[in-house]
Every structure is written in C-alpha cells, then in structure tokens.
Design an enzyme around this catalytic site. Structure first.
Site: not given
Ligand code: G6P
Ligand code: MN
Length: 439
Positions: A169, A264
């Site tokens: 996402d 990222y």
């Molecule tokens: C985004 C990335 C995901 C990831 C998430 C982590 O949505 O696309 O790959 O897992 O962020 O988010 P968080 O809130 O769990 O750190």
């Molecule tokens: Mn992701």
C-alpha cells in the site's frame, strides 16, 4: 456473490479491510467472509469487532471464524493474505538486533527485512498449498504479507504458477498524499513508477494528461510528501513516526533530480541519520504494540461490555486498495495499479524474471505489467544490488544456506561491513530458532 477468506484474520488491519469491503459491496458482492488464523486467541478477540462492522452494513453475509484450513478455504473465490510470522515480538527483534550493531532496525528494510523473509517464505508457500487444495480452482490470493519483495520472489521460485498477486500500500499511500497536495482525488492520478517493493521511484504523475511531478517536487522540497499542515487523510500513516518518514523524502530528492523516491529509500540511502534517531530500546514494533494493538484490543473489550464499538481501527487506502485490486481481478476491469509482478521486460535493463514493482493492468488472469523502459545507470545499479540481496536471501531459505544468507546480509546497503553482516546474522539465527529453516 463471492466467498472471501482473510488469512491472518487476527491482524489489527482486519477490521479496516472489512470496513472497506462493506462500503464496496455493490462493486464486490459477498456471500461470506471467513477469518482464518493460526493464533485462535488473537483472532477470537478481533472477530466480534469484525462481525459488528459487517452487521452494520449487511445482515445476509455469512461470517465464519476458524483455525481449520479446510473450513477456511473450501470453495473460496478470494483469499486476502496478511500473515505476520512471529508477530510483533519478532518484529521487535528484527528492529532491535541490527540497531545494537548501529544498523537500521526496520521491519522490511535491512537485516530486519531479511530476517522476516527467512521466517515468511515457507509459511506463505504452505498457505498457497492449502488454498490450492481447498479453494475454487480460479481463486486469487491477494497478498499483503511482508516483506513483500522477498515473499514475491520466494513464491515465484517455489510456486511459479500460483494465482497470487503481491501488493503493497506504500505507492498508493504516496499517491493519496500527492492527491492531497495537488487538491485532486488520488483516483485521478496516473503514475509511472519503477523499482522493487519498498525500493522505487515515481517518474511521472499525470493529472488529466499533464505531468504534475515538477510541482510536487517543489512542494516536497519544502514540506516533504505531506500537505503543508501535515493534516493527513489516512490515519494509518499520520502518527509522528510516519510524519517523519514522509518528511525525510526531502534530502533524498537532491540525488534524484527528476524522480520522486519511495520513502523507504531513506533506510538504504541515509542509514546513519535514521540510526541516529532510532531508540534501540523502543522501536516501531513497541509503538505499534502500545498504540494500534492496545487501542484495538481495548475497543474489542469495550464493545463486549457495552455493545458500543469505538472507532479504533484503520480505514483508508490500505483497505481500499486491496478491494480495488480484487474488483479488477474479479471483473476483468483492467484497472491500472502499482503491484509487484514478474518483470518480463517492463524495466528493460533489469532481469526478465525479477519481481519488480511497476504499474500493471489487472485482468481476470492477473497483472499485465506496463513497460517503463530502461532506467538510468545509477538507479539500475541500486536496484541490482538490492535484487541480489533479496534473491540470495530466498536461495538461503530454500537451500538452508548460511553462506548465501551471509551474502544477502553483506550486499544489503544498510549493512556497512561484512563483520556487521556476520554479527547480526549470527544473533538473528539464535533469535529465530523457532522460525527459520536451519542454516
Ligand atoms: C506501510 C507499508 C507496509 C508496512 C506498514 C508498516 O503500509 O506498505 O509494508 O507493513 O507500512 O506500518 P506500521 O504502522 O506497522 O509501522
Ligand atoms: Mn509495503
């Protein structure tokens, strides 16, 4: 109407995904939603919340909660997969072990992502086999499970013919922010993008045929990939650590004068700065456990007690995107989405069989990648090194090879020396005994 199973039913993301399904029932009609999880206790905590979300919209959809794969997948038409092998306690290790060595601690980037990949590839293959045994023969698995790049490569290597579409996402979340900055709905953007998952670049952002990327770059140079007041439209990515992540795109932009980097990339290209601001004793896993998880579990309890469900879960692009993709698969809509696919020439100067992230038309038979052409030498080189790290990690998993795991860690840009790679890998082997194949 479809039978949909959610594998990883106990995830904190499940209520948000189901909410997204409920507002799209006219486009994606459902006969039944099944939650499947190997952690029965966790799933049974979340399930009443999910049931309430369903009942607020529909009395007729059947709702099933199970830990039995046959009950979960028999006759299913779609499976949404979102497994987290080792749960947040292992995410915490993925983040903290590298940090103890002064290396980025992140769930999908750097050694943390490699460790998570070693945990996830084989369980993902097991899930695919279960779905293939029980589900409708034309069923699609739409997979959010991380680390998506490595999982996608593992699936390609081990189950090349499986009907699995791997998605993330992050690009669509970036597009939501672009839309907010430009004052247009994200659905009106048509983007070009190339890379690997969590490692790529937007190269064009068309609105009504006009490329608005130059305007976006000007805005980002001042405020990051956020609206001026950082008021976010998606609660998933609006807490302080995500705001910092969106803002950190600014310094990256000097090095990519035409493109817009995926956030990222900051972990790979400015790791010192990331490490300097990370607390080795309190990482993102701790934040999530203490915030998102606690809020949802408390809401579930309150709902049990009072019959009133507080609004304590994520709705937004995460859920909306997976439903969009499923609709396009189900009805052959050929919508254009950014997904993870086998390259097949989409990026002309990357290997034909690499799993890349590019726009693709989503048909009933799967994604048809759009040609992005050849990429500049600088980007190609970064991509090749990352790809090699991920592919070696997959081979390490399949062959149980310590040497290949060590090479994967050494090639990762977040890891400064081979000594760091070895020290981190050895600590991770000990921490992952329950989960990794023997190396
Ligand atoms: C985004 C990335 C995901 C990831 C998430 C982590 O949505 O696309 O790959 O897992 O962020 O988010 P968080 O809130 O769990 O750190
Ligand atoms: Mn992701």
């Amino acid at each position: 109407p479809f039978i949909l199973s959610i594998a990883g039913g106990g995830s904190t993301y499940t209520p948000g995904i189901v909410k997204s399904l409920m507002v799209r029932l006219e486009d994606f009609p459902l006969a039944e939603i099944r939650l499947y999880d190997i952690d029965e206790a966790r799933q049974s905590t979340i399930a009443p919340v999910v049931e309430k979300v369903i009942r607020d919209h529909s009395q007729s959809i059947k709702f099933t909660v199970t830990s039995d794969p046959e009950a979960a997948f028999s006759g299913a038409h779609f499976v949404f997969a979102q497994m987290r092998v080792g749960q947040y306690k292992m995410r915490e290790q993925d983040e903290k072990i590298p940090l103890r060595h002064g290396v980025v601690g992140q769930e999908t980037c750097g050694p943390g992502g490699l460790a998570y990949g070693l945990r996830t590839i084989l369980p993902m293959v097991e899930l695919i086999d279960l779905v293939e045994r029980y589900a409708d023969k034309r069923a699609w698995i739409v997979n959010y499970s991380n680390p998506a790049a490595i999982v996608a490569e593992g699936v390609r290597r081990l189950r090349p013919d499986a009907r699995v579409l791997n998605i993330c996402d992050m690009p669509v979340a970036a597009m939501r922010n672009m839309g907010a900055i430009l004052g247009v709905d994200r659905h009106k953007l048509e983007v070009d993008y190339f890379g690997l998952n969590h490692f790529g670049w937007f190269t064009r952002v068309l609105v009504d045929g006009e490329d608005r990327l130059p305007q976006l770059r000007e805005h980002i140079a001042r405020f990051g990939l956020l609206t001026e007041d950082a008021a976010q439209t998606d609660p998933q990515h609006s807490d302080p650590s995500w705001v910092k992540t969106w803002r950190n795109i600014k310094p990256l932009m000097d090095h990519f004068p035409e493109y817009l980097p995926n956030p990222y990339l900051q972990y790979y290209l400015m790791p010192n700065e990331i490490v300097a601001h990370q607390d080795p004793n309190y990482t993102r896993a701790n934040e999530v456990m203490n915030d998102r998880e606690k809020k949802l579990f408390a809401a579930a309890q309150e709902y049990q007690r009072t019959g009133i469900l507080p609004d304590a879960f994520h709705v937004g692009v995460h859920g909306a995107f997976i439903v969009d993709v499923a609709c396009s698969l189900a009805f052959d809509l050929r919508q254009r989405h950014l997904v993870i696919v086998e390259n097949k020439g989409a990026i002309a100067n990357l290997p034909y069989d690499a799993m890349v992230e590019v726009p693709a038309y989503i048909t009933a038979n799967g994604p048809e990648p759009v040609r992005m052409g050849a990429v500049p030498l600088f980007h190609q080189t970064l991509l090749m090194q990352q790809l090699a790290s991920e592919q070696l990690l997959v081979e390490a998993t399949i062959e149980g090879s310590y040497e290949k795991a060590l090479q994967a860690f050494t090639l990762n840009r977040t890891v400064p020396t081979m000594q760091h790679a070895k020290a981190i890998l050895d600590e991770m082997i000990a921490a992952n005994r329950e989960y990794w194949p023997a190396l």
